[in-house]
Design a protein around this motif. Sequence first.
Motif, short mmCIF file in Angstrom:
data_model
loop_
_atom_site.label_atom_id
_atom_site.label_comp_id
_atom_site.label_asym_id
_atom_site.label_seq_id
_atom_site.Cartn_x
_atom_site.Cartn_y
_atom_site.Cartn_z
N ARG A 164 0.85 -1.19 0.00
CA ARG A 164 0.00 0.00 0.00
C ARG A 164 0.89 1.24 0.00
NH1 ARG A 164 -5.16 -0.91 0.34
NH2 ARG A 164 -5.84 -2.97 1.01
N LEU A 165 0.48 2.24 -0.74
CA LEU A 165 1.22 3.50 -0.79
C LEU A 165 1.14 4.22 0.55
CD1 LEU A 165 2.72 5.72 -2.44
CD2 LEU A 165 0.45 6.68 -2.89
N ILE A 166 2.27 4.68 1.03
CA ILE A 166 2.32 5.58 2.18
C ILE A 166 2.82 6.90 1.62
CG2 ILE A 166 3.35 6.05 4.43
CD1 ILE A 166 3.46 3.00 4.84
N ALA A 167 1.91 7.85 1.49
CA ALA A 167 2.19 9.09 0.77
C ALA A 167 3.26 9.95 1.43
CB ALA A 167 0.91 9.89 0.59
N MET A 168 3.29 9.97 2.77
CA MET A 168 4.26 10.78 3.50
C MET A 168 4.68 9.98 4.72
SD MET A 168 2.05 14.37 3.52
CE MET A 168 2.16 14.42 5.25
N ILE A 212 -2.00 1.10 -4.61
CA ILE A 212 -1.09 -0.01 -4.36
C ILE A 212 0.17 0.21 -5.19
CG2 ILE A 212 -0.79 -2.52 -4.43
CD1 ILE A 212 -3.16 -1.57 -2.65
N VAL A 213 1.34 0.23 -4.51
CA VAL A 213 2.62 0.37 -5.20
C VAL A 213 2.94 -0.96 -5.87
CG1 VAL A 213 5.08 0.86 -4.95
CG2 VAL A 213 3.43 2.07 -3.52
N LEU A 214 3.18 -0.90 -7.16
CA LEU A 214 3.45 -2.09 -7.95
C LEU A 214 4.88 -2.56 -7.78
CD1 LEU A 214 1.79 -1.02 -11.32
CD2 LEU A 214 0.74 -2.20 -9.39
N PRO A 215 5.11 -3.86 -7.85
CA PRO A 215 6.48 -4.35 -7.91
C PRO A 215 7.13 -3.80 -9.19
CG PRO A 215 4.94 -6.16 -7.56
CD PRO A 215 4.13 -4.94 -7.87
N ALA A 216 8.41 -3.46 -9.12
CA ALA A 216 9.10 -2.87 -10.28
C ALA A 216 9.00 -3.76 -11.51
CB ALA A 216 10.56 -2.58 -9.93
N ALA A 217 9.12 -5.07 -11.33
CA ALA A 217 9.05 -5.98 -12.47
C ALA A 217 7.69 -5.91 -13.17
CB ALA A 217 9.34 -7.41 -12.03
N LEU A 218 6.63 -5.73 -12.41
CA LEU A 218 5.30 -5.64 -13.00
C LEU A 218 5.15 -4.35 -13.80
CD1 LEU A 218 1.96 -6.63 -11.42
CD2 LEU A 218 2.14 -4.58 -12.78
#
Length: 125
Positions: free
Chosen positions: A73-77, A87-93
């Motif tokens: 999950r994104l934590i903005a700050m 949702i922050v994606l895995p870099a490979a995706l």
Amino acid sequence: MSMPAALDVMRGELEDAAAHLGKLHDLRFKPMFGGLMAWLDEKPCAWLTPSGLALKLAAADQSALLQLAGASRLIAMPGAAPSRHYIVLPAALSRDTVQLASWLAKHAEGAVSRRSAASSPRRRR
């Protein structure tokens, strides 16, 4: 204002995915809070941050994505609560155009169903 190289790369990945869906012309970006906010079909769809590319998904689609290694999950700050939507994606995706396009399509499907539910008339009892 110059954009950090990582944000420029993520923007290109999202543009490739939108092009794969035939929606490149429906994708817009605007600088926001040290990153880029992306809109697809005039609805917020992703937030490109130094933490990664965070896709906005309906609750029903989030659990499958969160099961992938590297998704979170994104934590903005610092100190902020985790996002309920992004949702922050895995870099490979995010580097895999076909997979990213399928998740972007899920966002669009969720946005359409949310829009339909919001516009449906409510019954009075």
